[in-house]
Design a protein around this motif. Structure first.
Motif, short mmCIF file in Angstrom:
data_model
loop_
_atom_site.label_atom_id
_atom_site.label_comp_id
_atom_site.label_asym_id
_atom_site.label_seq_id
_atom_site.Cartn_x
_atom_site.Cartn_y
_atom_site.Cartn_z
N LEU A 1 -5.84 72.58 -23.44
CA LEU A 1 -5.91 72.19 -22.33
C LEU A 1 -4.93 72.74 -21.18
O LEU A 1 -3.47 72.36 -21.71
N TYR A 2 -4.97 73.28 -20.10
CA TYR A 2 -3.78 73.26 -19.00
C TYR A 2 -4.12 72.30 -18.12
O TYR A 2 -5.06 72.53 -17.33
N LEU A 3 -3.32 71.56 -17.65
CA LEU A 3 -3.19 70.30 -16.51
C LEU A 3 -2.28 70.88 -15.52
O LEU A 3 -1.19 70.45 -15.74
N MET A 4 -2.73 71.72 -14.71
CA MET A 4 -1.89 72.48 -13.82
C MET A 4 -1.62 71.93 -12.64
O MET A 4 -2.47 71.44 -11.80
N ASP A 5 -0.11 71.68 -12.13
CA ASP A 5 0.06 71.32 -10.77
C ASP A 5 1.49 72.10 -10.36
O ASP A 5 2.65 71.09 -10.71
N GLN B 1 -9.87 78.02 -23.78
CA GLN B 1 -8.66 77.89 -22.84
C GLN B 1 -9.56 77.06 -21.58
O GLN B 1 -10.13 77.81 -20.90
N ILE B 2 -9.09 75.86 -21.45
CA ILE B 2 -9.71 75.01 -20.31
C ILE B 2 -8.53 74.56 -19.40
O ILE B 2 -7.61 74.09 -19.79
N CYS B 3 -8.60 74.91 -18.14
CA CYS B 3 -7.48 74.79 -16.96
C CYS B 3 -8.22 73.65 -15.93
O CYS B 3 -9.34 73.86 -15.48
N VAL B 4 -7.42 72.72 -15.71
CA VAL B 4 -7.93 71.51 -14.51
C VAL B 4 -6.55 71.73 -13.63
O VAL B 4 -5.39 71.63 -13.94
N LEU B 5 -7.11 72.01 -12.27
CA LEU B 5 -5.77 72.32 -11.37
C LEU B 5 -5.93 70.96 -10.39
O LEU B 5 -6.85 70.59 -9.93
N TYR B 6 -4.56 70.42 -10.28
CA TYR B 6 -4.33 69.07 -9.69
C TYR B 6 -3.39 69.45 -8.22
O TYR B 6 -3.45 68.39 -7.61
#
Length: 593
Positions: free
Chosen positions: A199-203, A238-243
């Motif tokens: 999990l990529y929790l991107m900011d 691979q799952i990415c969430v953009l914040y």
């Protein structure tokens, strides 16, 4: 404890033996002489000493000053970056990264299905900013760099072990530098070893330009992210969430990920910031207009899903991951079977007899899959094709379905690309595929040629050709032109090609065929009524030639299925072909991307 010694021993010797043994065994000792029935000496175990200075006593110990100091340092790190940057989070309706991790892996998830197992690298870059470091003479609270702005570790999410990373926006806008980059790379490399999802929790605003010599072009620098993304691709989800706005290098992680979620009013990604765009091109544009969710969900196709807020983003990912295995060696998880949301008896009445009349393919899907199980991806992009995961009788399947409600279900370039990527991903993670075909084929015209219909159509056909998972193709209504190829028709190694009685398979539809073959003969008929009647007759003759009954008679397809039995037919076929193995030619890889 009972001990027997020689009969010639005295009572004093018996007492001495009893006392000595009791001291060592810490128990009552009875000493017998020879064959006597009664003990000559009895000695009780000594009472525990209350003297803390006794040599064998263990003093009570508590945390030392050293441990307390370490705990204080950890607590300080967990506070994140400068306070002034934390204040900006509420203005943007964003959570502080530690609170975000609590939402994902703590009690605030609300469903008891999360647990942060451990974190790596809390002390990254500690010596550059913390007052306890010997390298820091005068700590400035405005230059705090806890964890170097990047958090990595492992967690339990929805009962699954996952690796994760999360940017801390309060540390230089989540920018990436040498120590954080090192943590990111280690996390990816460990995922390759464990075979667990990431999990990529991107900011992140990208790399720290003023520190680029430490991480930009190095062999183990930020560029290695995308090398590792490529190696992980198809190995683990691979799952990415953009914040937030992810710019330049930071924007490549979401596009390399298998699935990307953006958050309304918060997320953005672009190859360059609006300021840089203006400098390079002169164009003035706002961040959301440049690369917000609307751009990437509707136009570029880079976003799979758009969330309303942070809670919804977590909910979307928790639903998505339930359809995916941990890695490419495993099968996707199943669930207890549920009946469909709508009765299967309504399928035939749903499909118009005229091939040109619109209907919503969602209504058919709702009558085939388990209730509430269709999880659609990229719903606003390439809307002429539906893609998503669902369950049939509890079994996970990937669905590729033409959508007659959008441009008659014709396949436009964006829809072809969307379907190709979905098929490719589903095959990588062993998800069986169901094709629901109702299309006039690939769209024609000058604009679609400019938009690369041939190139993108090729990708869809290639992905379908190369997929080794079990495939079932259903001719729902029209299957014209190369549409039957792209939708895994008989030539594309499906386990079955079945049809509903409404199905038709042909090079083109009746109207186009009559126009192409009989246009001159029809033009020679002067009477409009006679010409219309002849055209109707020719159309009916043509439809008889492409009707699925003719296709079944000639064994082009495997079976015509009563519509109300479609669900049970598919369940039986997916179950039977579950372990099918398919050979592909020995080669390094194909040449089509």
């Amino acid at each position: 404890m009972k001990v027997r010694i020689g009969a010639g021993a005295t009572d004093e010797e018996a007492e001495a033996v009893a006392a000595a043994l009791a001291e060592h065994v810490a128990d009552e000792v009875e000493v017998y002489l020879g064959e006597d029935d009664e003990p000559a000496a009895v000695h009780e175990a000594p009472a525990p000493s209350s003297d803390s200075d006794a040599p064998d006593s263990e003093p009570e110990r508590g945390p030392t000053d050293r441990e307390e100091r370490l705990r204080e340092e950890i607590a300080d790190i967990l506070e994140g970056g400068p306070e002034k940057y934390k204040e900006r989070l509420s203005e943007q309706d964003k959570l502080f990264v530690r609170d975000r991790l609590d939402l994902w892996f703590g009690d605030e998830g609300g469903d008891g299905t999360g647990d942060l197992l451990f974190e790596d690298g809390k002390f990254a870059n500690f010596d550059s900013w913390h007052p306890n470091s010997p390298d820091v003479d005068d700590a400035d609270p405005d230059t705090r760099l806890p964890a170097d702005g990047l958090i990595t570790g492992a967690a339990d999410f929805q009962g699954r072990d996952v690796h994760f990373m999360a940017n801390d926006f309060t540390v230089k806008a989540g920018s990436m530098a040498e120590r954080g980059v090192e943590k990111f790379l280690r996390m990816q490399q460990r995922a390759l070893k464990t075979g667990q999802p990431v999990l990529y929790l991107m900011d992140s605003s990208g790399g720290r330009i003023d520190e680029q010599s430490g991480f930009f072009a190095n062999r183990e620098g930020i560029g290695k992210y995308y090398f590792n993304h490529s190696r992980l691709s198809g190995r683990v989800p691979q799952i990415c969430v953009l914040y937030g706005p992810c710019i330049a290098g930071a924007a490549y992680t979401p596009v390399f990920a298998d699935f990307t979620v953006m958050v309304e009013g918060m997320s953005a990604m672009a190859i360059a910031s609006p300021r840089m765009v203006k400098m390079v091109t002169g164009e003035e544009i706002e961040m959301q207009e440049l690369g917000g969710p609307d751009v990437h969900a509707r136009k570029s196709g880079s976003a799979d899903l758009v969330a309303r807020d942070e809670d919804h983003a977590r909910e979307l990912v928790s639903n998505l991951i339930q359809y995916l295995p941990d890695n490419s060696d495993e099968k996707p998880p199943s669930q207890p079977a549920k009946p469909p949301a709508k009765p299967t008896e309504g399928i035939d009445g749903l499909i118009p007899e005229s091939p040109n009349r619109a209907y919503d393919m969602h209504d058919l899907i709702d009558r085939v899959v388990d209730a509430d199980s269709f999880f659609e991806l990229k719903p606003e992009y390439g809307k002429e094709i539906l893609t998503g995961y669902a369950r049939i009788d509890g079994r996970t399947v990937g669905i590729v379905a033409n959508q007659p409600a959008e441009r008659a279900g014709a396949i436009f370039p964006d829809a072809a690309e969307k379907a190709a990527e979905f098929v490719w991903k589903s095959d990588a993670y062993n998800v069986p595929l169901l094709y629901l075909c109702d299309t006039p084929g690939f769209m024609a015209g000058s604009q679609v040629e400019k938009d690369a219909i041939l190139e993108k159509g090729k990708k869809m056909i290639y992905a379908t050709s190369e997929a080794t998972v079990p495939k079932q193709s259903v001719v729902v209504r029209k299957a014209y032109g190369a549409g039957i190829y792209a939708m895994s028709g008989p030539a594309y190694d499906p386990e079955s090609t079945i049809a509903l009685p409404s199905g038709e398979i042909g090079i083109m539809g009746p109207e186009a065929a009559i126009n192409a073959v009989y246009a001159n003969k029809l033009d020679d008929i002067d009477d409009p009524e006679e010409r219309a009647e002849r055209e109707r007759e020719l159309r009916e003759e043509y439809r008889e030639d492409i009707d699925v009954h003719r296709m079944a008679s000639e064994t082009v397809i495997d079976e015509i299925v009563p519509p109300s039995e479609l669900r049970s037919e598919l369940a039986a076929r997916f179950d039977f072909y579950e372990d099918v193995e398919k050979d592909r030619p020995s080669k390094k890889h194909g040449t089509i991307l």
